[in-house]
Design a protein around this motif. Structure first.
Motif, PDB file in Angstrom:
ATOM      1  N   PRO A  38      50.212  41.690  29.845  1.00 44.66           N
ATOM      2  CA  PRO A  38      49.083  40.884  30.336  1.00 44.66           C
ATOM      3  C   PRO A  38      48.780  41.119  31.821  1.00 44.66           C
ATOM      4  O   PRO A  38      47.615  41.147  32.228  1.00 44.66           O
ATOM      5  CB  PRO A  38      49.546  39.444  30.086  1.00 44.66           C
ATOM      6  CG  PRO A  38      50.523  39.549  28.962  1.00 44.66           C
ATOM      7  CD  PRO A  38      51.237  40.835  29.200  1.00 44.66           C
ATOM      8  N   ILE A  39      49.816  41.284  32.645  1.00 39.45           N
ATOM      9  CA  ILE A  39      49.604  41.554  34.072  1.00 39.45           C
ATOM     10  C   ILE A  39      49.008  42.939  34.253  1.00 39.45           C
ATOM     11  O   ILE A  39      48.109  43.141  35.087  1.00 39.45           O
ATOM     12  CB  ILE A  39      50.922  41.435  34.852  1.00 39.45           C
ATOM     13  CG1 ILE A  39      51.477  40.011  34.735  1.00 39.45           C
ATOM     14  CG2 ILE A  39      50.729  41.810  36.313  1.00 39.45           C
ATOM     15  CD1 ILE A  39      52.854  39.849  35.351  1.00 39.45           C
ATOM     16  N   ALA A  40      49.470  43.888  33.452  1.00 42.17           N
ATOM     17  CA  ALA A  40      49.003  45.269  33.586  1.00 42.17           C
ATOM     18  C   ALA A  40      47.519  45.403  33.300  1.00 42.17           C
ATOM     19  O   ALA A  40      46.833  46.232  33.902  1.00 42.17           O
ATOM     20  CB  ALA A  40      49.796  46.183  32.652  1.00 42.17           C
ATOM     21  N   HIS A  41      46.981  44.592  32.414  1.00 41.07           N
ATOM     22  CA  HIS A  41      45.578  44.703  32.062  1.00 41.07           C
ATOM     23  C   HIS A  41      44.658  44.200  33.173  1.00 41.07           C
ATOM     24  O   HIS A  41      43.482  44.568  33.214  1.00 41.07           O
ATOM     25  CB  HIS A  41      45.287  43.955  30.762  1.00 41.07           C
ATOM     26  CG  HIS A  41      45.761  44.687  29.549  1.00 41.07           C
ATOM     27  ND1 HIS A  41      45.414  45.999  29.277  1.00 41.07           N
ATOM     28  CD2 HIS A  41      46.564  44.302  28.529  1.00 41.07           C
ATOM     29  CE1 HIS A  41      45.973  46.380  28.149  1.00 41.07           C
ATOM     30  NE2 HIS A  41      46.678  45.368  27.672  1.00 41.07           N
ATOM     31  N   SER A  42      45.168  43.385  34.085  1.00 39.59           N
ATOM     32  CA  SER A  42      44.356  42.925  35.220  1.00 39.59           C
ATOM     33  C   SER A  42      45.284  42.592  36.386  1.00 39.59           C
ATOM     34  O   SER A  42      45.490  41.424  36.722  1.00 39.59           O
ATOM     35  CB  SER A  42      43.527  41.692  34.832  1.00 39.59           C
ATOM     36  OG  SER A  42      42.671  41.326  35.889  1.00 39.59           O
ATOM     37  N   PRO A  43      45.863  43.621  37.035  1.00 38.31           N
ATOM     38  CA  PRO A  43      46.845  43.366  38.094  1.00 38.31           C
ATOM     39  C   PRO A  43      46.268  42.625  39.290  1.00 38.31           C
ATOM     40  O   PRO A  43      46.963  41.844  39.937  1.00 38.31           O
ATOM     41  CB  PRO A  43      47.323  44.766  38.485  1.00 38.31           C
ATOM     42  CG  PRO A  43      46.246  45.688  38.023  1.00 38.31           C
ATOM     43  CD  PRO A  43      45.680  45.051  36.796  1.00 38.31           C
ATOM     44  N   GLY A  44      44.983  42.853  39.602  1.00 38.02           N
ATOM     45  CA  GLY A  44      44.373  42.172  40.738  1.00 38.02           C
ATOM     46  C   GLY A  44      44.309  40.668  40.563  1.00 38.02           C
ATOM     47  O   GLY A  44      44.361  39.908  41.535  1.00 38.02           O
ATOM     48  N   LEU A  45      44.217  40.222  39.318  1.00 42.82           N
ATOM     49  CA  LEU A  45      44.210  38.789  39.026  1.00 42.82           C
ATOM     50  C   LEU A  45      45.592  38.293  38.624  1.00 42.82           C
ATOM     51  O   LEU A  45      45.982  37.176  38.974  1.00 42.82           O
ATOM     52  CB  LEU A  45      43.211  38.488  37.894  1.00 42.82           C
ATOM     53  CG  LEU A  45      41.734  38.784  38.194  1.00 42.82           C
ATOM     54  CD1 LEU A  45      40.884  38.544  36.952  1.00 42.82           C
ATOM     55  CD2 LEU A  45      41.232  37.924  39.346  1.00 42.82           C
ATOM     56  N   GLY A  46      46.340  39.122  37.883  1.00 39.44           N
ATOM     57  CA  GLY A  46      47.639  38.687  37.368  1.00 39.44           C
ATOM     58  C   GLY A  46      48.722  38.589  38.418  1.00 39.44           C
ATOM     59  O   GLY A  46      49.542  37.657  38.386  1.00 39.44           O
ATOM     60  N   ILE A  47      48.759  39.489  39.382  1.00 35.89           N
ATOM     61  CA  ILE A  47      49.815  39.472  40.397  1.00 35.89           C
ATOM     62  C   ILE A  47      49.753  38.223  41.269  1.00 35.89           C
ATOM     63  O   ILE A  47      50.793  37.589  41.503  1.00 35.89           O
ATOM     64  CB  ILE A  47      49.777  40.773  41.234  1.00 35.89           C
ATOM     65  CG1 ILE A  47      50.295  41.933  40.376  1.00 35.89           C
ATOM     66  CG2 ILE A  47      50.607  40.639  42.505  1.00 35.89           C
ATOM     67  CD1 ILE A  47      50.236  43.274  41.051  1.00 35.89           C
ATOM     68  N   PRO A  48      48.594  37.806  41.770  1.00 38.66           N
ATOM     69  CA  PRO A  48      48.566  36.560  42.553  1.00 38.66           C
ATOM     70  C   PRO A  48      49.059  35.347  41.775  1.00 38.66           C
ATOM     71  O   PRO A  48      49.674  34.434  42.353  1.00 38.66           O
ATOM     72  CB  PRO A  48      47.084  36.406  42.928  1.00 38.66           C
ATOM     73  CG  PRO A  48      46.556  37.800  42.941  1.00 38.66           C
ATOM     74  CD  PRO A  48      47.280  38.481  41.812  1.00 38.66           C
ATOM     75  N   LEU A  49      48.829  35.329  40.453  1.00 39.23           N
ATOM     76  CA  LEU A  49      49.266  34.190  39.644  1.00 39.23           C
ATOM     77  C   LEU A  49      50.786  34.073  39.578  1.00 39.23           C
ATOM     78  O   LEU A  49      51.321  32.992  39.300  1.00 39.23           O
ATOM     79  CB  LEU A  49      48.694  34.309  38.228  1.00 39.23           C
ATOM     80  CG  LEU A  49      47.164  34.181  38.098  1.00 39.23           C
ATOM     81  CD1 LEU A  49      46.729  34.392  36.657  1.00 39.23           C
ATOM     82  CD2 LEU A  49      46.695  32.813  38.597  1.00 39.23           C
TER      83      LEU A  49
END
Length: 460
Positions: free
Chosen positions: A269-280
């Motif tokens: 899930p993080i890999a599909h949108s790292p720009g949004l997933g990493i801050p979360l």
């Protein structure tokens, strides 16, 4: 030697750069090779580089095979890129201006234009990638966010060389801590439950493609790497310049890409949108992470704009016989380039990869033969012996056009075609291998041809 104006007068001060494409006199040289390590290490600690590392896993490789392919690809690309960097202190001019010795003062406009187009497209890609982080962090609409990002890019790029290097030092620490924190959080038991994707294995085509991706990533820096070493003292050895650049690039790219491959293999899930997933991953501290991601993308944008400006100034100066570019012209060129990039980003919102992904790949392959010719000339044919003044003289020893070099360059592009694999073209060799390796003949063939022909011409 031609003079380019007043540059940075002191190591401790920071002024707006005025040398542009001109020669940097010895009395204005300063700095230490560790600056090269920090700027290239930090340049590779980005979300874009992280995403490149994920591609091999997405293509079916296991984490181990993907990591090995990335190491090989980064090592190959870094070798050539760092070899370009070593030219900067020795010659004291921007990377692409040195190409006039191979292509002719006017003939160099051909690879220069390829650089302008490539880096303008990269600035557009950067804007697309960072758009969501900007709108989330600042609570503004996409167009306002991209306009603000463009303005910030122009301001830093206009100040120039010294500010860019200082930002590189800060971002080497800040981005390094960010990605280390990401790895630490993901390694913390039960903090982020792993959600692995399909089990990967060894897939030959994917392995070769991943090597190509790592190689192409590092080779892309070649046309502008010496722009960031040209103020260093000419007494600096080639080895020190090479290794400072190589270690920064290889470590930054490899650590970031392998982290990306691990995330793609274990945290889909993080890999599909790292720009949004990493801050979360950081809860209430996510806003700090978004700002660091934005700062990293800003550094990337600044460096590509700065070098796109250098290349465009190189084209103009060749035809107008100028050795310097005034501040007003410099600002106009930078504004024009970033405006075009931002307009492309806005016009292709949500569809940039489909529209421009293949174009970016094609532009890279226009630069690979240039890299081979440039390095062959510097290290084997002329062995670093140049008349810098003649590079600004239409009637000098390098001439207006070197027809032989231009023919080799065109032939190299044709030779690459059977090995290329992009959306609108798949060459027979690429189809047989199952992957794009156009960069390999694009490096080897023109280097050999140019060396053989030019050495005979100089000996005659």
């Amino acid at each position: 030697m031609p003079r380019g104006g007043h540059g940075h007068s002191d190591r401790g001060g920071m002024a707006i750069e005025t040398h542009s494409i001109g020669f940097v006199p010895e009395g204005e040289r300063y700095g230490h090779p560790r600056r090269l390590f920090t700027i290239w290490f930090s340049m590779n600690l980005s979300i874009v580089c992280l995403t490149v590392g994920m591609l091999g896993v997405f293509a079916g490789l296991s984490l181990g095979w993907a990591a090995l392919a990335l190491v090989i690809g980064n090592a190959i690309g870094t070798l050539f890129m760092a070899a370009h960097s070593a030219q900067g202190p020795h010659l004291g001019i921007p990377q692409m201006i040195q190409s006039r010795a191979q292509f002719g003062v006017l003939g160099a406009a051909l690879p220069l234009l390829a650089v302008v187009v490539t880096y303008t497209l990269y600035d557009a890609a950067n804007a697309v990638v960072v758009q969501d982080a900007l709108t989330t962090a600042f609570g503004v609409g996409p167009k306002v966010a991209l306009a603000g990002f463009a303005v910030a890019t122009v301001i830093v790029a206009f100040v120039g060389y010294d500010l860019i290097h200082r930002i590189g030092v800060v971002m080497a620490v800040a981005s390094g801590l960010l990605f280390a924190a990401v790895a630490a959080v993901l390694l913390t038991p039960n903090c982020v439950p792993p959600m692995p994707g399909p089990q990967g294995s060894f897939v030959f085509a994917a392995f070769v493609a991943t090597i190509t991706q790592g190689t192409a990533w590092c080779l892309t820096f070649g046309p502008y790497v010496a722009d960031y070493s040209r103020y260093l003292p000419s007494s600096l050895s080639t080895a020190r310049t090479f290794w400072a650049t190589a270690l920064g690039t290889f470590l930054g790219a490899t650590l970031t890409m392998v982290l990306g491959a691990w995330i793609a293999a274990r945290f889909v899930p993080i890999a599909h949108s790292p720009g949004l997933g990493i801050p979360l991953l950081f809860g209430t501290g996510g806003w700090i992470v978004r700002l660091l991601i934005i700062a990293g993308m800003l550094q990337n944008n600044v460096m590509t704009l700065y070098s796109a400006y250098m290349a465009s100034a190189g084209v103009l100066s060749g035809f107008h016989r100028h050795e310097t570019i005034g501040a007003v012209t410099k600002l106009i060129l930078m504004i024009a380039l970033i405006t075009i990039a931002t307009a492309i980003a806005v016009a292709t919102a949500g569809d940039f990869e489909r529209v421009f992904g293949d174009m970016l790949n094609v532009m890279v392959y226009l630069l690979v033969p240039w890299s081979a010719i440039n390095l062959a000339d510097y290290y084997w044919v002329r062995r670093g012996r140049y008349d810098v003044g003649a590079m600004f003289d239409l009637n000098g020893q390098y001439g207006r056009f070197n027809v032989t070099t231009l023919a080799i360059y065109a032939l190299a592009i044709l030779i690459e075609l059977p090995f290329l694999k992009v959306g609108f073209w798949e060459g027979p060799m690429a189809r047989w291998i199952g992957a794009d390796i156009g960069w390999l003949p694009g490096l080897v063939v023109p280097a050999l041809l140019y060396s053989l022909i030019e050495q005979r011409k100089l000996a005659a």
